[in-house]
Design an enzyme around this catalytic site. Structure first.
Site, mmCIF file in Angstrom:
data_model
loop_
_atom_site.group_PDB
_atom_site.id
_atom_site.type_symbol
_atom_site.label_atom_id
_atom_site.label_comp_id
_atom_site.label_asym_id
_atom_site.label_seq_id
_atom_site.Cartn_x
_atom_site.Cartn_y
_atom_site.Cartn_z
ATOM 1 N N HIS A 16 0.769 -1.159 0.043
ATOM 2 C CA HIS A 16 -0.099 -0.073 0.041
ATOM 3 C C HIS A 16 0.961 1.367 0.160
ATOM 4 O O HIS A 16 0.788 2.029 1.030
ATOM 5 C CB HIS A 16 -0.948 -0.068 1.091
ATOM 6 C CG HIS A 16 -1.826 -1.377 1.330
ATOM 7 N ND1 HIS A 16 -1.367 -2.385 1.729
ATOM 8 C CD2 HIS A 16 -3.176 -1.386 1.106
ATOM 9 C CE1 HIS A 16 -2.124 -3.421 1.540
ATOM 10 N NE2 HIS A 16 -3.408 -2.648 1.169
ATOM 11 N N LEU A 46 -9.425 9.037 1.160
ATOM 12 C CA LEU A 46 -9.993 8.062 0.543
ATOM 13 C C LEU A 46 -9.854 6.503 0.894
ATOM 14 O O LEU A 46 -8.912 6.236 1.622
ATOM 15 C CB LEU A 46 -9.051 7.922 -0.863
ATOM 16 C CG LEU A 46 -9.064 9.024 -1.669
ATOM 17 C CD1 LEU A 46 -8.082 9.018 -2.872
ATOM 18 C CD2 LEU A 46 -10.589 9.483 -2.290
ATOM 19 N N GLU A 66 -16.512 -4.066 24.955
ATOM 20 C CA GLU A 66 -15.945 -5.110 25.368
ATOM 21 C C GLU A 66 -14.642 -5.232 24.496
ATOM 22 O O GLU A 66 -13.577 -5.770 24.537
ATOM 23 C CB GLU A 66 -16.819 -6.435 25.299
ATOM 24 C CG GLU A 66 -17.868 -6.525 26.363
ATOM 25 C CD GLU A 66 -18.924 -5.642 26.070
ATOM 26 O OE1 GLU A 66 -19.188 -5.125 24.873
ATOM 27 O OE2 GLU A 66 -19.908 -5.843 27.046
ATOM 28 N N HIS A 117 -21.005 -17.080 33.544
ATOM 29 C CA HIS A 117 -22.447 -17.019 32.818
ATOM 30 C C HIS A 117 -22.315 -17.627 31.531
ATOM 31 O O HIS A 117 -22.872 -17.273 30.567
ATOM 32 C CB HIS A 117 -22.988 -15.447 32.443
ATOM 33 C CG HIS A 117 -23.242 -15.117 34.312
ATOM 34 N ND1 HIS A 117 -22.036 -14.836 34.850
ATOM 35 C CD2 HIS A 117 -24.191 -14.600 34.987
ATOM 36 C CE1 HIS A 117 -22.468 -14.353 35.962
ATOM 37 N NE2 HIS A 117 -23.805 -13.966 36.146
#
Lengths: 603, 603
Positions: free
Chosen positions: B35, B185, B369, B397
């Protein structure tokens, strides 16, 4: 936009809010669990919405032209149930069945209930869904219904909320109204912004909303704000309601340590206190509900098929991501309700091909994938569109075979994650023909579908006429008296075919299976072929070993005596390099497969 | 805070920026991918940071007192590598090995490189990590080093960025500087906000930042902004840099369709154009780098143990989530660098127990989170703390056994997801003793650890003296000549023990195994016991069937002939109800286990 709300209406809405409060106390006391204080803070918001603002039909809660309501803070389910009960949808007494195994009035709302479009309770997800509904209302249905979403202040810390706010602002969804129930208290301590209403206002305005701060317990202010929202054009509205958790519960209101706790022995006293404040003389019957304007069109989302069958030459090299794009365009040509969403990768995933059919049927969600998924769910949940989304529901660029970009760009857990979603279907097409059919089948399949496409070109191996269905695999290579069977998918199916050629030179006969879907996996075919091939199965996948193809095969064959499964997968964090080199380097290329096959046969 | 930057420095920083630009073009051309235009927009930011602003040591890139730099937009890796090379860490020629299989200069940065603390490339994650580092610098190290994080404008749409911004603002992290490279962009189209700098400013200010808008290609403006950031107290600073993608690349700068593309044949011409603009007479040698102030303390994160051994009575009923909290407090007592994070559930998960040892060692992350995980990674990645986090790394849980809250609150995919993370360790303790040891072991284990705790009370089944280690299971029940072996974990281990009692009444002998860790799973023990027990294995888990305990056992036994594995798991989306009723209803309670065992023995 000064609208006057007459005294009688004000009195009625106040009393209705208190009825909802009391219902919520009673229901959570009956179930001995639940969140009455989280209901109490939003009671006036609910009474205004359900008994003055929203237009809907009790006779058909999912009516296409009705306003939508999403309770993002799903733990306040009891007051949602209470609102529908008080409106007359079902007897108020049923609220006492809250959270019982044989009742659909569960702890958090699910679409088993005819007035719930999407399950909520996992915090921070509701607004994205609401955005999807509002986008569809404005751009596809072009109808007058409005979408309301109620968000808790605790969950407004979730990034997904800010992704959704940005989306709503960017697309100027003026048919959307987000209501923040700012009751100051989280589960374990106050929220970080507490009652700092001006910070909320600044944030919402900066995200493109018309923001209105109100006393969330003043029905007059609320009604005016809702009217202002309805008449605000060119931007969505946020109503920032300053409220108190457990409002009107003496000694409990605005106090910590009352999250998720029924009132128990205190309930009677609290109910009495609320009843004493209620104004006599207002109706106790079923309140007036506004009728929707019937202006949403009829649509058919069941007629899903390719406008033309696949048209490839056998052996032609085509990336399945490209075949997906081609299929998407064909599906869109056939059915005007096929839409596509992407997160600024449409030129890599080829979802941009739908734009050539109809630019309006593409929704750019930018780099905000949580919201993208939520918008897709919102767009599809009422049967209004058939949304195809990238990143989530179609994952191109999976595995080490993407090559040089390196491990952060290689989806190597995607099969495990999508398989673990209940009711999901996981397609893994290996060539262009099967990929077009996978895209077509996904549009007809209920539940979350995932299509794993691949970046590199792969050879076409199926005739254009070949039929495909979920849960049905294909034997793509076999011989008399095969020594083993190899199961591959995507790029590794082609490596398996090469390995089979190599093995033949060593006198080993290897059948090759393309499972087509990893979930459901073709149990019968695998059992049959495993048995035919001396109980020797070799799986190979461009994925980590956990939860992918290998484990899917191993678990479906686990109850067979005399079958062994050897799993080839990517067993370390990969690195950058050319795709074909990486496949061998990480032990899933043709040579590695042939070597493992030889060892397996020698066992 | 007007600071003058002398002309010579300005000229040098400009030229250095151009050297970084040219390096990035050359490296991506050599690798034929990457890139370069994403590097070019941030070249001046990098030259100012690396050659004037940041204090660090080339002799020890991870030096504890040095400033930290996180490249959140990891796809701009080439310019990061170039900055370190031009600084003198390694030869500039090595940049030509970008993205090669035998080079650590991968497509996106990974901590294989000694100057990279955390892998980036999955967009939107860097700022949370930077927040964790800055929080530790301010509150635990109490040192003067600063943390810089460079974020792309495309990825600033990710909700995780807004979670992190909120965290930084809330905790007034004035040692943090977030730099937004606003190059207008994205990959497939312009970003939604393009160069609307005032919207960025408003958003950042509303999130508690001191926001400075600058021309991101003007080194003088940048230096002044960085100086202003350093002297701004009480809030973090955001530098909003207006830049151009491909800046200084003729015909490419600010143009679409140049994302992720090396310049190929255009490279020479572009390099020439850049070189022609460079000012002659400035040094081409290694630039000056400021030395850090050596004020971060030495810490020991290796000495992890419970301050006192587990102290339970056999058969005592204790929830593993509570035992986790007890262990966390004991670990914190022993080592001052043990910290805990939670997302407003500390009173349910019992992570609040660390506050009794030291309130400062708890970091409340509110209901966000993603940021919680990033902050934990940032707090731990330089060896400065041992972070324990809830929701992610300790999941209480889990499963239908939580009961009435309903399916949205039941983690039923967590094992699949954590198993699929490479290098992870997944603990699933079944009683209080083993849970305390799991918490202790997790603190000593490299890679991501997950401890699955349970909501309900379960009986203590181990002596306080029992030893535990990862990958080592325990036979908790056996007899001479067992007919089968049952593998359970957490609540289902206790159900398996009850089932074993029931089966004995029918004359069937069932051994029971507690695997303790699901990953790694105790292969040898399972093979041995499966063989001893007639090749009959029954697994039972409070989890969906995909990717959990059953598939872990089935895959580790897959290469054994003559072994069958029957998997019991939750096979539909569950619903609200009392935990013990739900276990039977979904086929994972003692009765269901006993029934399945009888069928298995009859095969």
């Amino acid at each position: 936009m000064a609208v006057t709300v007459d005294d009688k209406t004000v009195a009625e809405l106040r009393n209705l809010a208190d009825r909802l409060r009391i219902d919520s106390i009673r229901a959570t006391n009956a179930s001995k669990s639940g969140h009455p204080t989280s209901c109490a803070s939003m009671a006036e918001i609910m009474s205004c919405l359900f008994f003055r603002v929203m237009k809907y039909k009790l006779s058909e809660p999912r009516d296409k032209s009705s306003d939508r309501f999403i309770l993002s803070k799903g733990h306040a389910a009891p007051i949602l149930y209470s609102a529908w009960a008080e409106a007359g949808l079902f007897p108020v007494e049923d609220l006492m069945n809250l959270r019982k195994l044989d009742s659909d009035l569960e702890g958090h709302p699910t679409p088993r209930l005819n007035f719930v479009d999407v399950a909520t309770g996992s915090l921070g997800q509701g607004l994205s869904v609401a955005c999807g509904m509002a986008y569809v209302g404005k751009h596809f249905d072009k109808a007058s219904y409005r979408t309301y979403c109620l968000i808790g202040d605790g969950e407004s810390a979730e990034g997904s909320i800010w992704e959704a706010l940005h989306f709503a602002g960017h697309y100027r969804l003026d048919n959307l109204c987000a209501i923040f129930d700012i009751n100051r208290l989280g589960q374990s301590e106050p929220t970080s912004l507490q009652h700092n209403m001006e910070v909320y206002r600044k944030r919402l305005e900066a995200f493109g909303f018309h923001a209105i701060v109100v006393d969330g317990h003043d029905v007059e202010e609320l009604c005016k704000a809702f009217d202002e929202a309805s008449s605000t054009l060119g931007k969505p509205t946020a109503i920032l309601a300053k409220t108190y958790k457990g409002y009107k519960f003496p000694t409990i209101s605005d106090e910590l340590d009352w999250h998720g706790k029924p009132l128990g022995a205190k309930a009677d006293e609290v109910i009495q206190a609320i009843e004493q404040q209620m104004q006599p003389g207002t109706s106790t019957g079923v309140p007036h509900i506004a009728e929707p304007v019937n202006d949403a069109p009829e649509v058919n989302i069941d007629d899903v098929r390719l406008s033309a069958p696949p048209a490839y030459k056998m052996g032609e090299m085509v990336a399945t991501r490209l075949a997906y794009g081609t299929a998407l365009a064909k599906l869109a040509e056939h059915n005007p309700r096929v839409i596509a969403l992407d997160g600024d990768t449409k030129n890599s995933t080829y979802s941009d091909k739908i734009k050539k059919v109809s630019a309006e049927r593409y929704i750019e969600c930018f780099i905000a994938e949580q919201n993208l998924v939520g918008v897709a769910i919102g767009a599809g949940c009422r049967g209004r569109t058939i949304p195809y989304t990238n990143i989530t529901c179609v994952g191109s660029h999976a595995g080490v075979s993407i090559g040089e970009d390196g491990p952060s760009q290689m989806a190597l857990e995607d099969l495990a994650m999508f398989r673990a979603i209940p009711g999901s279907t996981v397609f893994y097409p290996s060539d262009a023909v099967s990929c077009e059919r996978a895209a077509e089948l996904a549009g007809k399949t209920k539940g979350i579908c995932f299509i794993r496409t691949s970046r590199p070109n792969t050879a076409v191996i199926y005739e254009n006429e070949q039929a495909f269905s979920a849960g049905k695999g294909h034997v793509v290579r076999n011989h008399d008296e095969d020594d083993l069977v190899i199961v591959g998918a995507g790029v590794t199916l082609h490596e398996a075919l090469k390995a089979s050629d190599m093995l033949m030179e060593s006198g080993i006969k290897a059948a090759v299976i393309d499972p087509f879907t990893i979930k459901p996996i073709d149990h019968d075919l695998l059992v049959k072929e495993a048995t035919r091939c001396n109980g020797r199965v070799l799986t190979v996948e461009d994925h980590y070993p956990e939860g992918g193809l290998g484990e899917a095969v191993a678990s479906t064959l686990a109850e067979q005596r005399n079958v062994i499964v050897k799993i080839l997968a990517v067993r370390e964090v990969p690195r950058s390099g050319p795709p074909e080199v990486l496949l061998e380097h990480f032990g899933i290329g043709a040579k590695a497969i042939a070597e493992a096959a030889k060892k397996l046969v020698a066992l």
